[in-house]
Design an enzyme around this catalytic site. Structure first.
Site, PDB file in Angstrom:
ATOM      1  N   LYS A 195       0.847  -1.191   0.000  1.00  0.00           N
ATOM      2  CA  LYS A 195       0.000   0.000   0.000  1.00  0.00           C
ATOM      3  C   LYS A 195       0.882   1.240   0.000  1.00  0.00           C
ATOM      4  O   LYS A 195       1.691   1.440   0.901  1.00  0.00           O
ATOM      5  CB  LYS A 195      -0.889  -0.020   1.240  1.00  0.00           C
ATOM      6  CG  LYS A 195      -1.796   1.198   1.360  1.00  0.00           C
ATOM      7  CD  LYS A 195      -2.790   1.017   2.489  1.00  0.00           C
ATOM      8  CE  LYS A 195      -3.658   2.237   2.668  1.00  0.00           C
ATOM      9  NZ  LYS A 195      -4.587   2.084   3.803  1.00  0.00           N
ATOM     10  N   LYS A 248      -2.222  -1.539  -3.797  1.00  0.00           N
ATOM     11  CA  LYS A 248      -3.096  -0.367  -3.743  1.00  0.00           C
ATOM     12  C   LYS A 248      -2.285   0.902  -3.805  1.00  0.00           C
ATOM     13  O   LYS A 248      -1.284   0.988  -3.099  1.00  0.00           O
ATOM     14  CB  LYS A 248      -3.872  -0.438  -2.418  1.00  0.00           C
ATOM     15  CG  LYS A 248      -4.743   0.733  -2.119  1.00  0.00           C
ATOM     16  CD  LYS A 248      -5.337   0.592  -0.750  1.00  0.00           C
ATOM     17  CE  LYS A 248      -6.105   1.854  -0.454  1.00  0.00           C
ATOM     18  NZ  LYS A 248      -6.451   1.965   0.929  1.00  0.00           N
TER      19      LYS A 248
HETATM   20  C1  PBG Z   1      -7.595   2.944   5.707  1.00  0.00           C
HETATM   21  C2  PBG Z   1      -7.862   2.918   4.249  1.00  0.00           C
HETATM   22  C3  PBG Z   1      -7.672   3.936   3.283  1.00  0.00           C
HETATM   23  C4  PBG Z   1      -8.181   3.425   2.086  1.00  0.00           C
HETATM   24  C5  PBG Z   1      -8.643   2.138   2.339  1.00  0.00           C
HETATM   25  N1  PBG Z   1      -8.416   1.844   3.680  1.00  0.00           N
HETATM   26  C6  PBG Z   1      -7.196   5.316   3.396  1.00  0.00           C
HETATM   27  C7  PBG Z   1      -5.815   5.673   3.733  1.00  0.00           C
HETATM   28  O1  PBG Z   1      -4.925   4.833   3.852  1.00  0.00           O
HETATM   29  O2  PBG Z   1      -5.622   6.886   3.917  1.00  0.00           O
HETATM   30  C8  PBG Z   1      -8.232   4.189   0.784  1.00  0.00           C
HETATM   31  C9  PBG Z   1      -9.219   3.701  -0.211  1.00  0.00           C
HETATM   32  C10 PBG Z   1      -9.545   4.639  -1.303  1.00  0.00           C
HETATM   33  O3  PBG Z   1      -8.913   5.695  -1.511  1.00  0.00           O
HETATM   34  O4  PBG Z   1     -10.491   4.331  -2.018  1.00  0.00           O
HETATM   35  N2  PBG Z   1      -6.269   3.030   6.090  1.00  0.00           N
END
Ligand code: PBG
Length: 324
Positions: A195, A248
């Site tokens: 991520k 992601k």
């Molecule tokens: C929680 C999380 C996030 C997303 C999914 N789970 C946000 C982040 O890390 O700030 C983002 C998903 C999206 O942008 O659609 N940590």
């Protein structure tokens, strides 16, 4: 006449032959729809930066899931917007927290829906970070303890899959052992293993009300410039017991999806994140691109790169577009 040995256009002559040789197919069964659920009465609240996406109340969410099912989407990942935030994310693991209530209600009404819980603390922390803070730093191991409690309460209230998304070291190992000790050995882990610290989460943070109140997430989420580190993260989580590995965002990271797919023998999920949704929808609303064609092309690219599973705000549209 040129003496050409190869004429690839022969296989593009008409739609039937093009379909015959098509390499990548999208199907609603491969999609997971994200659903935002708030802890209030209003059935659905608009999210300004994500036209067509809403925060639902518990009852509103049920109606929405009904609609998803009619469109052949049977897998959802839910995000909670709690009424109360504090410095230890207590409402993340509260038996009567929004996610726990939602799990029970969804399973009561739709026993066969595949119900995934995002397991992170940022929506429940008053400072908006994904972990416990000490001296302005996000500290790893105390965060794991809260995530273990959260995962157990999510499993106990009906989640089928736990999806840790906070990028803490050792999260898969610690949640796996906590689940196993509590007799939840059949609950799968979908790890947000790879991520990145991405600008494309902007609209999600409005939707989930989880913008960090200071600093950024660069001490836990990955540097977008790194690829070998993605393989390292994925292999660590495979070893620690993840069942599915996620990359992601998706669109700016197609090379990463493809590289991780080569190295890991688990299903690969890609998260087509909020910013990817919003930029496409905004361009379509301006008449600059054809929305349906762009959606299919974007999602096909993610699939072609190697994603077995796609989490997407377009999931609700897929069946409809594929039919048309
Ligand atoms: C929680 C999380 C996030 C997303 C999914 N789970 C946000 C982040 O890390 O700030 C983002 C998903 C999206 O942008 O659609 N940590």
């Amino acid at each position: 006449m040129l003496d050409l040995k190869s004429r690839p256009r022969r296989l593009r002559k008409n739609e039937i032959i093009r379909n015959l040789v098509q390499e990548t197919h999208l199907h609603p069964a491969q999609f997971i729809a994200p659903v935002f659920i708030h802890d209030g009465k209003e059935s659905q609240i608009k999210i300004n930066s994500m036209p067509g996406i809403y925060q639902f109340s518990l009852d509103g969410a049920l109606k929405h899931i009904e609609e998803l099912k009619e469109n052949e989407i049977n897998s959802i990942i839910i995000f909670g917007i709690p009424n109360k935030k504090d410095s230890h994310a207590t409402s993340a693991w509260d038996e009567n927290g929004i996610i726990q209530k939602a799990n029970r209600k969804i399973k009561e009404n739709f026993p066969d829906i595949l119900l995934i819980n995002d397991t992170c603390l940022c929506e429940y922390m008053d400072h908006g970070h994904c972990g416990v803070i000490h001296n302005s730093e996000i500290i790893n191991d105390p965060t794991l303890e809260i995530l273990q409690k959260t995962a157990i309460s999510q499993a106990a209230s009906g989640a089928d899959i736990i999806a840790p998304s906070g990028m803490m070291d050792g999260v898969i190992k610690s949640i796996r052992s906590a689940l196993d000790e509590n007799d939840f050995q059949d609950i799968a882990l979908m790890s947000y293993a790879v991520k990145y610290a991405s600008a494309f989460y902007g609209p999600f943070r409005e939707a989930a009300e989880s913008t960090p109140q200071f600093g950024d997430r660069k001490t836990y989420q990955m540097n977008p410039a790194n690829k070998r580190e993605a393989i390292r993260e994925a292999l660590i989580d495979e070893k620690e017991g993840a069942d599915i590995i996620m990359v992601k965002p998706a669109l700016p990271y197609l090379d990463i999806i493809s590289a991780v797919k080569e190295k890991v023998n688990l299903p690969i999920a890609a998260y087509n994140v909020s910013g990817e949704y919003s930029m496409l929808v905004a361009a379509a609303q301006n008449g600059w691109i054809d929305e349906n064609k762009a959606i299919i092309e974007m999602l096909t690219g993610i699939k072609r790169a190697g994603a077995d599973i796609i989490i997407s705000y377009f999931a609700k549209d897929i069946a409809r577009i594929l039919k048309s």
